[in-house]
Design a protein around this motif. Sequence first.
Motif, PDB file in Angstrom:
ATOM      1  N   ARG A  98       0.856  -1.180   0.000  1.00 14.27           N
ATOM      2  CA  ARG A  98       0.000   0.000   0.000  1.00 14.27           C
ATOM      3  C   ARG A  98       0.893   1.231   0.000  1.00 14.27           C
ATOM      4  O   ARG A  98       1.682   1.427   0.913  1.00 14.27           O
ATOM      5  CB  ARG A  98      -0.934  -0.047   1.191  1.00 14.27           C
ATOM      6  CG  ARG A  98      -2.035  -1.068   0.980  1.00 14.27           C
ATOM      7  CD  ARG A  98      -2.344  -1.856   2.247  1.00 14.27           C
ATOM      8  NE  ARG A  98      -3.459  -2.767   2.046  1.00 14.27           N
ATOM      9  CZ  ARG A  98      -3.301  -4.047   1.754  1.00 14.27           C
ATOM     10  NH1 ARG A  98      -2.101  -4.552   1.604  1.00 14.27           N
ATOM     11  NH2 ARG A  98      -4.347  -4.828   1.597  1.00 14.27           N
ATOM     12  N   GLU A 134      -7.371 -15.379  -8.599  1.00 12.17           N
ATOM     13  CA  GLU A 134      -6.704 -14.920  -7.382  1.00 12.17           C
ATOM     14  C   GLU A 134      -6.280 -13.457  -7.518  1.00 12.17           C
ATOM     15  O   GLU A 134      -6.400 -12.678  -6.573  1.00 12.17           O
ATOM     16  CB  GLU A 134      -5.464 -15.769  -7.088  1.00 12.17           C
ATOM     17  CG  GLU A 134      -5.756 -17.221  -6.809  1.00 12.17           C
ATOM     18  CD  GLU A 134      -4.478 -18.049  -6.722  1.00 12.17           C
ATOM     19  OE1 GLU A 134      -3.431 -17.510  -6.280  1.00 12.17           O
ATOM     20  OE2 GLU A 134      -4.522 -19.227  -7.101  1.00 12.17           O
ATOM     21  N   GLU A 193      -9.363 -11.193  -7.414  1.00 11.53           N
ATOM     22  CA  GLU A 193      -9.841 -11.085  -6.032  1.00 11.53           C
ATOM     23  C   GLU A 193      -8.935 -10.188  -5.183  1.00 11.53           C
ATOM     24  O   GLU A 193      -9.416  -9.361  -4.405  1.00 11.53           O
ATOM     25  CB  GLU A 193      -9.910 -12.476  -5.402  1.00 11.53           C
ATOM     26  CG  GLU A 193     -10.474 -12.481  -4.001  1.00 11.53           C
ATOM     27  CD  GLU A 193     -10.573 -13.880  -3.428  1.00 11.53           C
ATOM     28  OE1 GLU A 193     -10.382 -14.017  -2.204  1.00 11.53           O
ATOM     29  OE2 GLU A 193     -10.841 -14.816  -4.197  1.00 11.53           O
ATOM     30  N   ALA A 194      -7.622 -10.325  -5.345  1.00 12.12           N
ATOM     31  CA  ALA A 194      -6.686  -9.510  -4.564  1.00 12.12           C
ATOM     32  C   ALA A 194      -6.850  -8.024  -4.882  1.00 12.12           C
ATOM     33  O   ALA A 194      -6.874  -7.182  -3.975  1.00 12.12           O
ATOM     34  CB  ALA A 194      -5.246  -9.954  -4.835  1.00 12.12           C
ATOM     35  N   ALA A 205      -9.553  -6.606  -6.197  1.00  8.34           N
ATOM     36  CA  ALA A 205     -10.886  -6.206  -5.732  1.00  8.34           C
ATOM     37  C   ALA A 205     -10.842  -5.855  -4.244  1.00  8.34           C
ATOM     38  O   ALA A 205     -11.453  -4.872  -3.813  1.00  8.34           O
ATOM     39  CB  ALA A 205     -11.902  -7.312  -6.005  1.00  8.34           C
ATOM     40  N   GLN A 206     -10.107  -6.638  -3.469  1.00 12.54           N
ATOM     41  CA  GLN A 206     -10.002  -6.363  -2.035  1.00 12.54           C
ATOM     42  C   GLN A 206      -9.264  -5.053  -1.778  1.00 12.54           C
ATOM     43  O   GLN A 206      -9.666  -4.260  -0.920  1.00 12.54           O
ATOM     44  CB  GLN A 206      -9.295  -7.508  -1.306  1.00 12.54           C
ATOM     45  CG  GLN A 206      -9.271  -7.341   0.202  1.00 12.54           C
ATOM     46  CD  GLN A 206     -10.668  -7.220   0.801  1.00 12.54           C
ATOM     47  OE1 GLN A 206     -11.519  -8.075   0.593  1.00 12.54           O
ATOM     48  NE2 GLN A 206     -10.914  -6.144   1.534  1.00 12.54           N
ATOM     49  N   LEU A 207      -8.202  -4.807  -2.537  1.00 13.98           N
ATOM     50  CA  LEU A 207      -7.496  -3.532  -2.405  1.00 13.98           C
ATOM     51  C   LEU A 207      -8.431  -2.365  -2.695  1.00 13.98           C
ATOM     52  O   LEU A 207      -8.420  -1.349  -1.991  1.00 13.98           O
ATOM     53  CB  LEU A 207      -6.294  -3.473  -3.356  1.00 13.98           C
ATOM     54  CG  LEU A 207      -5.074  -4.274  -2.947  1.00 13.98           C
ATOM     55  CD1 LEU A 207      -4.075  -4.340  -4.095  1.00 13.98           C
ATOM     56  CD2 LEU A 207      -4.426  -3.668  -1.703  1.00 13.98           C
ATOM     57  N   ARG A 208      -9.242  -2.508  -3.717  1.00 12.75           N
ATOM     58  CA  ARG A 208     -10.159  -1.429  -4.071  1.00 12.75           C
ATOM     59  C   ARG A 208     -11.227  -1.238  -3.013  1.00 12.75           C
ATOM     60  O   ARG A 208     -11.619  -0.103  -2.731  1.00 12.75           O
ATOM     61  CB  ARG A 208     -10.754  -1.691  -5.448  1.00 12.75           C
ATOM     62  CG  ARG A 208      -9.698  -1.457  -6.525  1.00 12.75           C
ATOM     63  CD  ARG A 208     -10.260  -1.431  -7.873  1.00 12.75           C
ATOM     64  NE  ARG A 208      -9.318  -0.827  -8.814  1.00 12.75           N
ATOM     65  CZ  ARG A 208      -9.205  -1.207 -10.055  1.00 12.75           C
ATOM     66  NH1 ARG A 208      -9.974  -2.171 -10.533  1.00 12.75           N
ATOM     67  NH2 ARG A 208      -8.337  -0.610 -10.846  1.00 12.75           N
ATOM     68  N   LEU A 209     -11.689  -2.318  -2.413  1.00 10.26           N
ATOM     69  CA  LEU A 209     -12.641  -2.193  -1.301  1.00 10.26           C
ATOM     70  C   LEU A 209     -12.005  -1.457  -0.126  1.00 10.26           C
ATOM     71  O   LEU A 209     -12.698  -0.750   0.615  1.00 10.26           O
ATOM     72  CB  LEU A 209     -13.123  -3.571  -0.850  1.00 10.26           C
ATOM     73  CG  LEU A 209     -14.138  -4.257  -1.747  1.00 10.26           C
ATOM     74  CD1 LEU A 209     -14.408  -5.671  -1.255  1.00 10.26           C
ATOM     75  CD2 LEU A 209     -15.433  -3.458  -1.809  1.00 10.26           C
ATOM     76  N   ASP A 210     -10.700  -1.615   0.025  1.00 16.79           N
ATOM     77  CA  ASP A 210      -9.963  -0.944   1.090  1.00 16.79           C
ATOM     78  C   ASP A 210      -9.604   0.499   0.745  1.00 16.79           C
ATOM     79  O   ASP A 210      -8.925   1.172   1.509  1.00 16.79           O
ATOM     80  CB  ASP A 210      -8.686  -1.717   1.425  1.00 16.79           C
ATOM     81  CG  ASP A 210      -8.969  -3.074   2.056  1.00 16.79           C
ATOM     82  OD1 ASP A 210     -10.100  -3.299   2.534  1.00 16.79           O
ATOM     83  OD2 ASP A 210      -8.051  -3.911   2.062  1.00 16.79           O
TER      84      ASP A 210
END
Length: 115
Positions: free
Chosen positions: A12, A33, A36-37, A39-44
């Motif tokens: 980050r 994978e 998904e990784a 997508a999770q960064l973008r949610l964060d």
Amino acid sequence: MPSQMLTIEADRLGAGAARVRLAGELDFDTAPELVEAVAQLRLDGYQEVELDFAGVVLCDSSGLSALVVIHRSGTGAVRLRNTNTQIRHLLDRTGLAELLAAPPRSVTGSAREVG
């Protein structure tokens, strides 16, 4: 032959930007994978994503498709770094190099064949 495992490490960088370092094969088995990784960064809250391909030894059509999914699913830029000659050729031939803000050939050290 089973695909080589894909290693995904995220750094980050702050100000809504992240670097994702990849190593291994980006293919049918491993592309989800990566999606998904990111997508999770973008949610964060990390909308700008730099994908570092220094350790990627293979990228097939599923890997390219994952890059399109990542591009379309976010609001920030997706940039590719350290692509090898083979991957860069795939990106150029499919038009993804321009779409994904891949660095020019002089930055990656690749030479363009003419003729």
